[in-house]
Motif scaffolding. Structure first.
Motif, PDB file in Angstrom:
ATOM      1  N   ALA A 412       4.265  -3.421 -12.305  1.00  0.00           N
ATOM      2  CA  ALA A 412       3.471  -2.186 -12.376  1.00  0.00           C
ATOM      3  C   ALA A 412       2.606  -2.048 -11.132  1.00  0.00           C
ATOM      4  O   ALA A 412       2.513  -0.967 -10.531  1.00  0.00           O
ATOM      5  CB  ALA A 412       2.605  -2.187 -13.632  1.00  0.00           C
ATOM      6  N   ALA A 413       1.969  -3.135 -10.722  1.00  0.00           N
ATOM      7  CA  ALA A 413       1.124  -3.110  -9.524  1.00  0.00           C
ATOM      8  C   ALA A 413       1.966  -2.850  -8.278  1.00  0.00           C
ATOM      9  O   ALA A 413       1.559  -2.097  -7.384  1.00  0.00           O
ATOM     10  CB  ALA A 413       0.364  -4.427  -9.399  1.00  0.00           C
ATOM     11  N   GLU A 414       3.131  -3.461  -8.215  1.00  0.00           N
ATOM     12  CA  GLU A 414       4.026  -3.251  -7.075  1.00  0.00           C
ATOM     13  C   GLU A 414       4.450  -1.785  -6.982  1.00  0.00           C
ATOM     14  O   GLU A 414       4.387  -1.162  -5.914  1.00  0.00           O
ATOM     15  CB  GLU A 414       5.245  -4.146  -7.218  1.00  0.00           C
ATOM     16  CG  GLU A 414       6.279  -3.976  -6.109  1.00  0.00           C
ATOM     17  CD  GLU A 414       7.558  -4.748  -6.383  1.00  0.00           C
ATOM     18  OE1 GLU A 414       8.560  -4.491  -5.672  1.00  0.00           O
ATOM     19  OE2 GLU A 414       7.582  -5.591  -7.314  1.00  0.00           O
ATOM     20  N   GLY A 415       4.903  -1.232  -8.106  1.00  0.00           N
ATOM     21  CA  GLY A 415       5.329   0.160  -8.109  1.00  0.00           C
ATOM     22  C   GLY A 415       4.199   1.113  -7.790  1.00  0.00           C
ATOM     23  O   GLY A 415       4.372   2.077  -7.029  1.00  0.00           O
ATOM     24  N   LEU A 416       3.020   0.858  -8.363  1.00  0.00           N
ATOM     25  CA  LEU A 416       1.851   1.690  -8.073  1.00  0.00           C
ATOM     26  C   LEU A 416       1.557   1.684  -6.578  1.00  0.00           C
ATOM     27  O   LEU A 416       1.284   2.732  -5.976  1.00  0.00           O
ATOM     28  CB  LEU A 416       0.643   1.185  -8.857  1.00  0.00           C
ATOM     29  CG  LEU A 416      -0.705   1.822  -8.522  1.00  0.00           C
ATOM     30  CD1 LEU A 416      -0.702   3.306  -8.840  1.00  0.00           C
ATOM     31  CD2 LEU A 416      -1.832   1.101  -9.268  1.00  0.00           C
ATOM     32  N   GLY A 417       1.619   0.511  -5.962  1.00  0.00           N
ATOM     33  CA  GLY A 417       1.347   0.412  -4.532  1.00  0.00           C
ATOM     34  C   GLY A 417       2.320   1.241  -3.711  1.00  0.00           C
ATOM     35  O   GLY A 417       1.921   1.921  -2.746  1.00  0.00           O
ATOM     36  N   ILE A 418       3.591   1.209  -4.090  1.00  0.00           N
ATOM     37  CA  ILE A 418       4.591   1.995  -3.353  1.00  0.00           C
ATOM     38  C   ILE A 418       4.347   3.485  -3.540  1.00  0.00           C
ATOM     39  O   ILE A 418       4.425   4.270  -2.584  1.00  0.00           O
ATOM     40  CB  ILE A 418       6.017   1.608  -3.806  1.00  0.00           C
ATOM     41  CG1 ILE A 418       6.328   0.158  -3.414  1.00  0.00           C
ATOM     42  CG2 ILE A 418       7.048   2.547  -3.183  1.00  0.00           C
ATOM     43  CD1 ILE A 418       7.648  -0.358  -3.963  1.00  0.00           C
ATOM     44  N   VAL A 419       4.064   3.906  -4.769  1.00  0.00           N
ATOM     45  CA  VAL A 419       3.819   5.325  -5.025  1.00  0.00           C
ATOM     46  C   VAL A 419       2.624   5.822  -4.221  1.00  0.00           C
ATOM     47  O   VAL A 419       2.692   6.870  -3.552  1.00  0.00           O
ATOM     48  CB  VAL A 419       3.593   5.583  -6.533  1.00  0.00           C
ATOM     49  CG1 VAL A 419       3.142   7.025  -6.772  1.00  0.00           C
ATOM     50  CG2 VAL A 419       4.868   5.305  -7.318  1.00  0.00           C
ATOM     51  N   VAL A 420       1.536   5.100  -4.256  1.00  0.00           N
ATOM     52  CA  VAL A 420       0.330   5.528  -3.533  1.00  0.00           C
ATOM     53  C   VAL A 420       0.584   5.551  -2.031  1.00  0.00           C
ATOM     54  O   VAL A 420       0.194   6.499  -1.331  1.00  0.00           O
ATOM     55  CB  VAL A 420      -0.860   4.622  -3.887  1.00  0.00           C
ATOM     56  CG1 VAL A 420      -2.062   4.923  -2.981  1.00  0.00           C
ATOM     57  CG2 VAL A 420      -1.256   4.800  -5.354  1.00  0.00           C
ATOM     58  N   ALA A 421       1.258   4.530  -1.516  1.00  0.00           N
ATOM     59  CA  ALA A 421       1.551   4.489  -0.084  1.00  0.00           C
ATOM     60  C   ALA A 421       2.441   5.656   0.332  1.00  0.00           C
ATOM     61  O   ALA A 421       2.231   6.275   1.399  1.00  0.00           O
ATOM     62  CB  ALA A 421       2.210   3.163   0.278  1.00  0.00           C
ATOM     63  N   ALA A 422       3.434   5.974  -0.490  1.00  0.00           N
ATOM     64  CA  ALA A 422       4.314   7.103  -0.170  1.00  0.00           C
ATOM     65  C   ALA A 422       3.550   8.420  -0.224  1.00  0.00           C
ATOM     66  O   ALA A 422       3.754   9.311   0.623  1.00  0.00           O
ATOM     67  CB  ALA A 422       5.495   7.136  -1.137  1.00  0.00           C
ATOM     68  N   LEU A 423       2.655   8.574  -1.189  1.00  0.00           N
ATOM     69  CA  LEU A 423       1.820   9.779  -1.257  1.00  0.00           C
ATOM     70  C   LEU A 423       0.920   9.882  -0.024  1.00  0.00           C
ATOM     71  O   LEU A 423       0.731  10.977   0.532  1.00  0.00           O
ATOM     72  CB  LEU A 423       0.970   9.761  -2.527  1.00  0.00           C
ATOM     73  CG  LEU A 423       1.716   9.997  -3.848  1.00  0.00           C
ATOM     74  CD1 LEU A 423       0.805   9.697  -5.028  1.00  0.00           C
ATOM     75  CD2 LEU A 423       2.251  11.417  -3.922  1.00  0.00           C
ATOM     76  N   GLU A 424       0.384   8.767   0.405  1.00  0.00           N
ATOM     77  CA  GLU A 424      -0.466   8.763   1.614  1.00  0.00           C
ATOM     78  C   GLU A 424       0.334   9.191   2.832  1.00  0.00           C
ATOM     79  O   GLU A 424      -0.158   9.957   3.668  1.00  0.00           O
ATOM     80  CB  GLU A 424      -1.067   7.369   1.822  1.00  0.00           C
ATOM     81  CG  GLU A 424      -2.135   7.008   0.782  1.00  0.00           C
ATOM     82  CD  GLU A 424      -2.575   5.558   0.880  1.00  0.00           C
ATOM     83  OE1 GLU A 424      -3.662   5.233   0.376  1.00  0.00           O
ATOM     84  OE2 GLU A 424      -1.822   4.726   1.468  1.00  0.00           O
ATOM     85  N   THR A 425       1.560   8.700   2.954  1.00  0.00           N
ATOM     86  CA  THR A 425       2.410   9.073   4.093  1.00  0.00           C
ATOM     87  C   THR A 425       2.696  10.572   4.077  1.00  0.00           C
ATOM     88  O   THR A 425       2.578  11.252   5.117  1.00  0.00           O
ATOM     89  CB  THR A 425       3.730   8.295   4.042  1.00  0.00           C
ATOM     90  OG1 THR A 425       3.449   6.895   4.172  1.00  0.00           O
ATOM     91  CG2 THR A 425       4.670   8.717   5.152  1.00  0.00           C
ATOM     92  N   VAL A 426       3.079  11.107   2.934  1.00  0.00           N
ATOM     93  CA  VAL A 426       3.386  12.548   2.842  1.00  0.00           C
ATOM     94  C   VAL A 426       2.128  13.382   3.087  1.00  0.00           C
ATOM     95  O   VAL A 426       2.182  14.399   3.796  1.00  0.00           O
ATOM     96  CB  VAL A 426       4.006  12.865   1.466  1.00  0.00           C
ATOM     97  CG1 VAL A 426       4.230  14.366   1.339  1.00  0.00           C
ATOM     98  CG2 VAL A 426       5.317  12.110   1.275  1.00  0.00           C
ATOM     99  N   ALA A 427       1.004  12.951   2.539  1.00  0.00           N
ATOM    100  CA  ALA A 427      -0.250  13.684   2.749  1.00  0.00           C
ATOM    101  C   ALA A 427      -0.643  13.711   4.216  1.00  0.00           C
ATOM    102  O   ALA A 427      -1.109  14.733   4.751  1.00  0.00           O
ATOM    103  CB  ALA A 427      -1.365  13.070   1.913  1.00  0.00           C
TER     104      ALA A 427
END
Length: 433
Positions: A412-427
């Protein structure tokens, strides 16, 4: 892979959607991870559209299927007794909470919903059905008729006379900012008005998803369907809860999604995760409704011995390992983390979900308008980082995620980290001059 894609396009219909600019072929899986044909490994947060409910290569499921295959009986049909079918029906009837429940097995959620609609219209001698805006109930003729999302409707023809209700559309201007109580009151008033104006006489049923799947995991506030049911009961209208995506403890807060509303429906439909990848669907309904049909019926593949072996093993695994509680724990880790990150990500319009069924809605940071292009961009970025997610919503701008119920806290922590990082990149790309 380009050769396989070309072959796919030559023989498969153009409307058969594929994810990603360069679609992947999944060739292996173990636990909550899959491997594509190039050898790249992904943490799976979409689980074959919520279907690989307890992950991949689960010994208990594999061994149950192998035992059935070893008998040499892969298929018999429902004209013979099927022990696995009876055993699974007994479990589902008990878990449903429906009085004197009986179960009919099908091949899919679409077919399950067709069956429930048949039972309701037969019982009420009416073709009128209530459904929810933004809903999705399958791709067959009747199921499309009760689907309230134009992106999934090829025409307006339907064997049913359908009236669509509010209940999962709080983004609309007339509801924005309302409290749960005020929104529920407005929706109930709308229901009463539909019955007084659009409906002509008896209505057969309301069919509703407790959390809308294709709709982008939008949901009615808890208690809405209880308030609806007071009106429905007064009119004799049946209630069908479409649990194809919300069943088996996925929401964490209840074993079936409708239970969060304090309601026992007349029927529930189910499919997807129950077979952990093997094809199974069905309806559990009050016995008097299920028994009422006068014509002979059967299901050639419904209740298939191999699917029943997989489904019995899957449901036993969910119960024995209390995966509903695990969904509540790991889902809260991810949803809380997404909500914590959202204020610094102007492309995030909303974070919503329950348990291991959660979504992020992406918007244009300047206008707040739905941003499907940003969702597509996120999909590419998360795939590159080794995470598979889904996409949906009325406007195609929602990232919807539903990992296997066996997800660990570390995953869960791993997936959360990827989601947030991808959102940061797109933002950051959106903000760049």
């Amino acid at each position: 892979m380009s050769d396989l894609l070309a072959r796919h396009r030559a023989v498969m219909p153009n409307w058969l959607a594929l994810y990603y600019n360069e679609p992947i072929e999944i060739v292996g899986g173990k636990g909550n991870r899959v491997v594509d044909a190039s050898g790249k490994t992904y943490l799976d947060f979409f689980a074959g559209i919520l279907t690989n409910m307890i992950g991949y290569d689960v010994p208990e499921v594999r061994e149950a299927v192998e035992r059935q295959l070893a008998t040499g009986v892969v298929h018999t049909s429902t004209v013979y007794l099927l022990r696995g079918q009876v055993e699974l029906a007994e479990k589902i009837a008990r878990l449903s909470g429906i009085e004197d429940a009986k179960v009919f097995f099908t091949n899919s959620g679409t077919e399950a919903n067709e069956t429930a609609l048949l039972l309701a219209t037969y019982a009420r001698r009416s073709d009128q059905v209530l459904a929810m805006r933004q809903s999705y109930h399958g791709r067959s003729f009747g199921a499309v008729g009760v689907t309230g999302n134009r992106a999934w409707k090829n025409n307006s023809l339907s064997p049913l006379n359908v009236h669509f209700l509010h209940g999962a559309d709080r983004h609309l201007a007339q509801f924005r900012g309302m409290s749960d109580a005020d929104y529920i009151a407005a929706c109930v008033e709308d229901l009463r008005h539909v019955l007084a104006t659009a409906a002509g006489g008896d209505v057969a049923a309301l069919i509703a998803e407790p959390i809308q799947g294709v709709g982008g995991f939008t949901m009615a506030p808890d208690g809405l369907f209880a308030a609806y049911k007071e009106v429905l009961d007064a009119e004799g209208i049946l209630f069908i809860s479409d649990e194809v995506q919300t069943g088996w403890g996925r929401t964490g807060s209840a074993f079936f999604g409708i239970q969060d509303h304090g309601v026992t429906p007349d029927m529930m439909t189910f499919a997807k995760g129950l077979g952990n990848g093997f094809a199974v669907g069905g309806v559990v309904a009050r016995g008097e409704l299920m028994d009422a049909l006068h014509a002979t019926g059967l299901a050639t593949f419904g209740g298939n011995p191999v699917s029943m072996a997989a489904a019995n093993a899957t449901l036993d695994y969910v119960l024995d390992h209390d995966l509903q509680a695990n969904a509540a724990r790991t889902g809260a880790l991810i949803i809380d983390g997404l909500r914590e990150a959202a204020p610094r990500l102007p492309i995030v319009g909303d974070v919503r979900g329950k348990g291991l069924m959660f979504a992020v809605e992406l918007v244009d940071p300047a206008t707040g308008a739905p941003a499907p292009a940003l969702a597509a961009r996120f999909m590419e970025e998360s795939r590159k980082a080794g995470l598979l997610v889904g996409k949906g919503g009325l406007y195609g701008n929602v990232l919807r995620m539903a990992p296997p119920l066996t997800l660990t806290a570390e995953e869960a922590a791993e997936g959360l980290g990827i989601v947030v990082a991808a959102l940061e990149t797109v933002a950051a790309e959106v903000a760049a001059p």
